[in-house]
Write a protein that holds these residues in place. Structure first.
Motif, PDB file in Angstrom:
ATOM      1  N   THR A  38       3.454  24.569  -3.745  1.00 26.60           N
ATOM      2  CA  THR A  38       2.515  24.268  -2.562  1.00 26.60           C
ATOM      3  C   THR A  38       1.348  23.348  -2.854  1.00 26.60           C
ATOM      4  O   THR A  38       0.985  22.557  -2.308  1.00 26.60           O
ATOM      5  CB  THR A  38       2.294  25.399  -1.718  1.00 26.60           C
ATOM      6  OG1 THR A  38       3.540  26.274  -1.408  1.00 26.60           O
ATOM      7  CG2 THR A  38       1.803  25.034  -0.441  1.00 26.60           C
ATOM      8  N   LEU A  39       0.796  24.049  -4.010  1.00 24.31           N
ATOM      9  CA  LEU A  39      -0.480  23.223  -4.324  1.00 24.31           C
ATOM     10  C   LEU A  39      -0.224  21.987  -4.836  1.00 24.31           C
ATOM     11  O   LEU A  39      -0.894  20.861  -4.663  1.00 24.31           O
ATOM     12  CB  LEU A  39      -1.330  24.097  -5.206  1.00 24.31           C
ATOM     13  CG  LEU A  39      -2.507  23.483  -5.565  1.00 24.31           C
ATOM     14  CD1 LEU A  39      -3.518  23.458  -4.815  1.00 24.31           C
ATOM     15  CD2 LEU A  39      -3.231  24.213  -6.915  1.00 24.31           C
ATOM     16  N   THR A  40       0.886  21.612  -5.680  1.00 26.55           N
ATOM     17  CA  THR A  40       1.306  20.341  -6.068  1.00 26.55           C
ATOM     18  C   THR A  40       1.677  19.286  -5.097  1.00 26.55           C
ATOM     19  O   THR A  40       1.168  18.304  -4.977  1.00 26.55           O
ATOM     20  CB  THR A  40       2.606  20.522  -7.027  1.00 26.55           C
ATOM     21  OG1 THR A  40       2.057  21.331  -8.244  1.00 26.55           O
ATOM     22  CG2 THR A  40       2.963  19.290  -7.406  1.00 26.55           C
ATOM     23  N   GLN A  41       2.330  19.984  -4.142  1.00 22.93           N
ATOM     24  CA  GLN A  41       2.634  19.066  -2.875  1.00 22.93           C
ATOM     25  C   GLN A  41       1.604  18.395  -2.074  1.00 22.93           C
ATOM     26  O   GLN A  41       1.164  17.478  -1.755  1.00 22.93           O
ATOM     27  CB  GLN A  41       3.554  19.929  -1.958  1.00 22.93           C
ATOM     28  CG  GLN A  41       4.269  19.051  -0.870  1.00 22.93           C
ATOM     29  CD  GLN A  41       5.078  17.887  -1.531  1.00 22.93           C
ATOM     30  OE1 GLN A  41       5.205  16.860  -0.836  1.00 22.93           O
ATOM     31  NE2 GLN A  41       5.554  17.943  -2.434  1.00 22.93           N
ATOM     32  N   LEU A  42       0.541  19.652  -1.891  1.00 24.01           N
ATOM     33  CA  LEU A  42      -0.762  19.310  -1.253  1.00 24.01           C
ATOM     34  C   LEU A  42      -1.455  18.039  -1.910  1.00 24.01           C
ATOM     35  O   LEU A  42      -2.093  17.132  -1.318  1.00 24.01           O
ATOM     36  CB  LEU A  42      -1.608  20.424  -0.801  1.00 24.01           C
ATOM     37  CG  LEU A  42      -0.912  21.396   0.214  1.00 24.01           C
ATOM     38  CD1 LEU A  42      -1.771  22.738   0.354  1.00 24.01           C
ATOM     39  CD2 LEU A  42      -0.467  20.715   1.412  1.00 24.01           C
ATOM     40  N   LEU A  43      -1.844  18.336  -3.078  1.00 26.40           N
ATOM     41  CA  LEU A  43      -2.632  17.629  -4.043  1.00 26.40           C
ATOM     42  C   LEU A  43      -2.058  15.957  -4.105  1.00 26.40           C
ATOM     43  O   LEU A  43      -2.532  14.955  -4.002  1.00 26.40           O
ATOM     44  CB  LEU A  43      -2.886  18.152  -5.297  1.00 26.40           C
ATOM     45  CG  LEU A  43      -3.751  19.156  -5.278  1.00 26.40           C
ATOM     46  CD1 LEU A  43      -3.993  19.772  -6.737  1.00 26.40           C
ATOM     47  CD2 LEU A  43      -5.019  18.854  -4.751  1.00 26.40           C
ATOM     48  N   SER A  44      -0.799  15.957  -4.438  1.00 26.86           N
ATOM     49  CA  SER A  44      -0.001  14.822  -4.772  1.00 26.86           C
ATOM     50  C   SER A  44       0.163  13.971  -3.267  1.00 26.86           C
ATOM     51  O   SER A  44      -0.079  12.716  -3.461  1.00 26.86           O
ATOM     52  CB  SER A  44       1.405  14.899  -5.555  1.00 26.86           C
ATOM     53  OG  SER A  44       2.307  15.726  -4.409  1.00 26.86           O
ATOM     54  N   SER A  45       0.325  14.651  -2.441  1.00 30.35           N
ATOM     55  CA  SER A  45       0.628  14.167  -1.025  1.00 30.35           C
ATOM     56  C   SER A  45      -0.664  13.568  -0.495  1.00 30.35           C
ATOM     57  O   SER A  45      -0.496  12.483   0.118  1.00 30.35           O
ATOM     58  CB  SER A  45       1.464  15.044  -0.105  1.00 30.35           C
ATOM     59  OG  SER A  45       2.601  15.303  -0.300  1.00 30.35           O
ATOM     60  N   ALA A  58      -4.535  12.387   5.409  1.00 30.55           N
ATOM     61  CA  ALA A  58      -5.472  11.560   4.213  1.00 30.55           C
ATOM     62  C   ALA A  58      -5.182  10.048   4.368  1.00 30.55           C
ATOM     63  O   ALA A  58      -6.340   9.368   4.277  1.00 30.55           O
ATOM     64  CB  ALA A  58      -5.128  12.003   3.021  1.00 30.55           C
ATOM     65  N   ALA A  59      -4.095   9.643   5.017  1.00 29.38           N
ATOM     66  CA  ALA A  59      -4.057   8.228   5.114  1.00 29.38           C
ATOM     67  C   ALA A  59      -4.991   7.827   6.326  1.00 29.38           C
ATOM     68  O   ALA A  59      -5.543   6.570   6.033  1.00 29.38           O
ATOM     69  CB  ALA A  59      -2.616   7.957   5.586  1.00 29.38           C
ATOM     70  N   ALA A  89       0.868  -1.191  -0.019  1.00 31.26           N
ATOM     71  CA  ALA A  89      -0.210   0.017  -0.014  1.00 31.26           C
ATOM     72  C   ALA A  89       0.852   1.053   0.054  1.00 31.26           C
ATOM     73  O   ALA A  89       0.379   2.224  -0.821  1.00 31.26           O
ATOM     74  CB  ALA A  89      -1.086  -0.085   1.115  1.00 31.26           C
ATOM     75  N   ILE A  90       2.031   1.322   0.870  1.00 31.49           N
ATOM     76  CA  ILE A  90       2.917   2.367   0.873  1.00 31.49           C
ATOM     77  C   ILE A  90       3.276   2.581  -0.757  1.00 31.49           C
ATOM     78  O   ILE A  90       3.557   3.864  -1.023  1.00 31.49           O
ATOM     79  CB  ILE A  90       3.929   2.051   1.789  1.00 31.49           C
ATOM     80  CG1 ILE A  90       3.371   2.242   3.270  1.00 31.49           C
ATOM     81  CG2 ILE A  90       5.081   3.211   1.682  1.00 31.49           C
ATOM     82  CD1 ILE A  90       4.408   1.861   4.458  1.00 31.49           C
ATOM     83  N   ALA A  91       3.934   1.577  -1.330  1.00 30.89           N
ATOM     84  CA  ALA A  91       4.750   1.776  -2.705  1.00 30.89           C
ATOM     85  C   ALA A  91       3.357   2.173  -3.650  1.00 30.89           C
ATOM     86  O   ALA A  91       3.759   3.019  -4.279  1.00 30.89           O
ATOM     87  CB  ALA A  91       5.024   0.275  -3.142  1.00 30.89           C
ATOM     88  N   ALA A  92       2.368   1.548  -3.329  1.00 31.90           N
ATOM     89  CA  ALA A  92       1.201   2.371  -4.467  1.00 31.90           C
ATOM     90  C   ALA A  92       0.765   3.732  -4.248  1.00 31.90           C
ATOM     91  O   ALA A  92       0.937   4.428  -4.835  1.00 31.90           O
ATOM     92  CB  ALA A  92      -0.086   1.346  -4.034  1.00 31.90           C
ATOM     93  N   GLY A  93       0.958   4.038  -2.927  1.00 30.01           N
ATOM     94  CA  GLY A  93       0.599   5.426  -2.682  1.00 30.01           C
ATOM     95  C   GLY A  93       1.687   6.338  -2.980  1.00 30.01           C
ATOM     96  O   GLY A  93       1.489   7.450  -3.539  1.00 30.01           O
ATOM     97  N   ALA A  94       2.786   5.965  -2.748  1.00 26.24           N
ATOM     98  CA  ALA A  94       4.169   6.654  -3.191  1.00 26.24           C
ATOM     99  C   ALA A  94       4.047   7.002  -4.715  1.00 26.24           C
ATOM    100  O   ALA A  94       4.486   7.804  -5.198  1.00 26.24           O
ATOM    101  CB  ALA A  94       5.371   6.012  -2.769  1.00 26.24           C
ATOM    102  N   ALA A  95       3.772   5.809  -5.566  1.00 24.71           N
ATOM    103  CA  ALA A  95       3.885   5.864  -7.011  1.00 24.71           C
ATOM    104  C   ALA A  95       2.823   6.879  -7.586  1.00 24.71           C
ATOM    105  O   ALA A  95       3.303   7.784  -8.406  1.00 24.71           O
ATOM    106  CB  ALA A  95       3.880   4.626  -7.585  1.00 24.71           C
ATOM    107  N   ALA A  96       1.599   6.893  -7.009  1.00 23.14           N
ATOM    108  CA  ALA A  96       0.642   7.567  -7.377  1.00 23.14           C
ATOM    109  C   ALA A  96       0.900   9.065  -6.889  1.00 23.14           C
ATOM    110  O   ALA A  96       0.658  10.180  -7.916  1.00 23.14           O
ATOM    111  CB  ALA A  96      -0.827   7.428  -6.701  1.00 23.14           C
ATOM    112  N   ALA A  97       1.582   9.354  -5.754  1.00 16.51           N
ATOM    113  CA  ALA A  97       2.016  10.840  -5.403  1.00 16.51           C
ATOM    114  C   ALA A  97       2.969  11.160  -6.545  1.00 16.51           C
ATOM    115  O   ALA A  97       3.301  12.445  -6.793  1.00 16.51           O
ATOM    116  CB  ALA A  97       2.444  10.708  -3.899  1.00 16.51           C
ATOM    117  N   ALA A  98       4.224  10.495  -6.474  1.00 14.39           N
ATOM    118  CA  ALA A  98       5.311  10.774  -7.414  1.00 14.39           C
ATOM    119  C   ALA A  98       4.735  11.122  -8.780  1.00 14.39           C
ATOM    120  O   ALA A  98       5.269  12.185  -9.436  1.00 14.39           O
ATOM    121  CB  ALA A  98       6.397   9.861  -7.253  1.00 14.39           C
ATOM    122  N   SER A  99       3.750  10.339  -9.427  1.00 14.84           N
ATOM    123  CA  SER A  99       3.486  10.461 -10.653  1.00 14.84           C
ATOM    124  C   SER A  99       2.500  11.886 -10.926  1.00 14.84           C
ATOM    125  O   SER A  99       2.637  12.647 -12.025  1.00 14.84           O
ATOM    126  CB  SER A  99       2.533   9.332 -11.275  1.00 14.84           C
ATOM    127  OG  SER A  99       3.212   8.249 -11.295  1.00 14.84           O
TER     128      SER A  99
END
Length: 325
Positions: free
Chosen positions: A86-93, A315-316, A37-47
């Protein structure tokens, strides 16, 4: 002989197994960390972060114009860049943290406080992995921001020496390239030896002006005058001996009197020093502005990353609560 009752036999001796108890069914077979789950969330956030950064670059370049008084100003461009990062970081995170909490394994027989802590940790870990992946992809951009302030400080310390070196090398290169030169003192050297249309045809001694000197002599005189000009401190006036000597060279080349030639030397030297001082002051201001911009950019990147970590953890917990519902 009478056989013992079947109730006295062990379950495995009866030929069948008892169904597991409720406590055995509810025991969680997995660990406290769901790395999938961590890897999936990280991949989605990075993309998502990469996509939004590319979009921000496109919008920023479209708003900048090379023409004066057109397009967005430097201040507005900097503020909009900070807001977009800042908006990019909030949405992706937020997206990465929610997926990490929603996709993790359901923990049974676990206290609600422990579940809340684990969800928070999953969101934070997803943000950390995504941040590291994004940093690897954008190493050059982040490196330029962090090294900009250091290079700016070094440029301020070496401003005077760099200006003097450029002045000397520019005039020395004039001897090799002839009239086509872009050095900072080349124009002033040319002005110094420029012959006026109404200049006298003889010097103060009454002798005729010598014939045109050779190209080699002109280059030698120009290089010698440049060394005299650059040898004097920026704040000090030109020594009288140097004024008299350079005036003699000017008088021989232009036909001016010694007094007029010395006056020309003094005036042109003052103009050259003023121009170089203004250029050095402008370079210092630009360097100081770049240093401050690098410092502000680093601080705002820190704030945006810290906000992203908080949003990912929050969010988690929301996604984990929906997972257990």
């Amino acid at each position: 002989m009478i056989a013992p009752p079947s109730a006295a036999l062990a379950p495995q001796d009866r030929g069948y197994d008892l169904a597991p108890s409720h406590s055995e069914k509810s025991r969680s077979p997995t660990g406290a960390v769901s790395w999938g789950a961590i890897a999936a969330g990280a991949a989605a956030a990075a993309s998502l972060s990469l996509i939004l950064l590319i979009l921000g670059v496109g919008l920023g370049l479209s708003s900048v114009s090379p023409w004066a008084r057109e397009g967005i100003s430097a201040t507005s461009f900097g503020v909009s860049t900070i807001v977009w990062l800042t908006l990019t970081q909030l949405l992706s995170s937020g997206m990465g943290g929610y997926l990490a909490g929603r996709l993790r394994t359901k923990w049974l027989d676990t206290h609600v406080d422990e579940v809340y802590f684990r969800d928070t940790a999953h969101g934070f870990l997803a943000w950390a992995v995504a941040s590291l992946a994004t940093a690897v992809l954008l190493t050059s951009a982040i490196g330029s921001i962090l090294s900009g302030g250091i290079q700016a400080g070094a440029s301020v310390m070496g401003g005077v020496a760099s200006t003097a070196t450029l002045a000397t090398s520019g005039v020395a290169a004039a001897g090799k390239r002839g009239a086509e030169d872009s050095g900072p003192l080349a124009y002033f050297i040319d002005s110094l030896f420029r012959r006026d249309a109404g200049a006298a045809a003889a010097s103060t001694t009454g002798a005729a002006v010598p014939a045109e000197v050779s190209e080699r002599t002109m280059v030698k005189d120009a290089a010698e005058v440049s060394r005299i000009f650059t040898n004097v401190s920026r704040a000090a006036p030109l020594p009288h001996d140097d004024i008299r000597y350079v005036g003699q060279l000017v008088a021989q080349r232009t036909g001016l009197s010694q007094q007029d030639a010395e006056k020309r030397v003094t005036d042109i030297y003052a103009r050259a020093q003023a121009t170089l001082n203004d250029a050095e002051a402008a370079a210092r201001d630009a360097t100081d502005t770049a240093r401050k911009a690098s410092a502000y950019a680093a601080l705002w990147i820190f704030v945006s990353l810290l906000s992203g970590a908080f949003v990912a953890s929050l969010a988690a917990t929301f996604g984990g609560r929906q997972r257990d519902a």
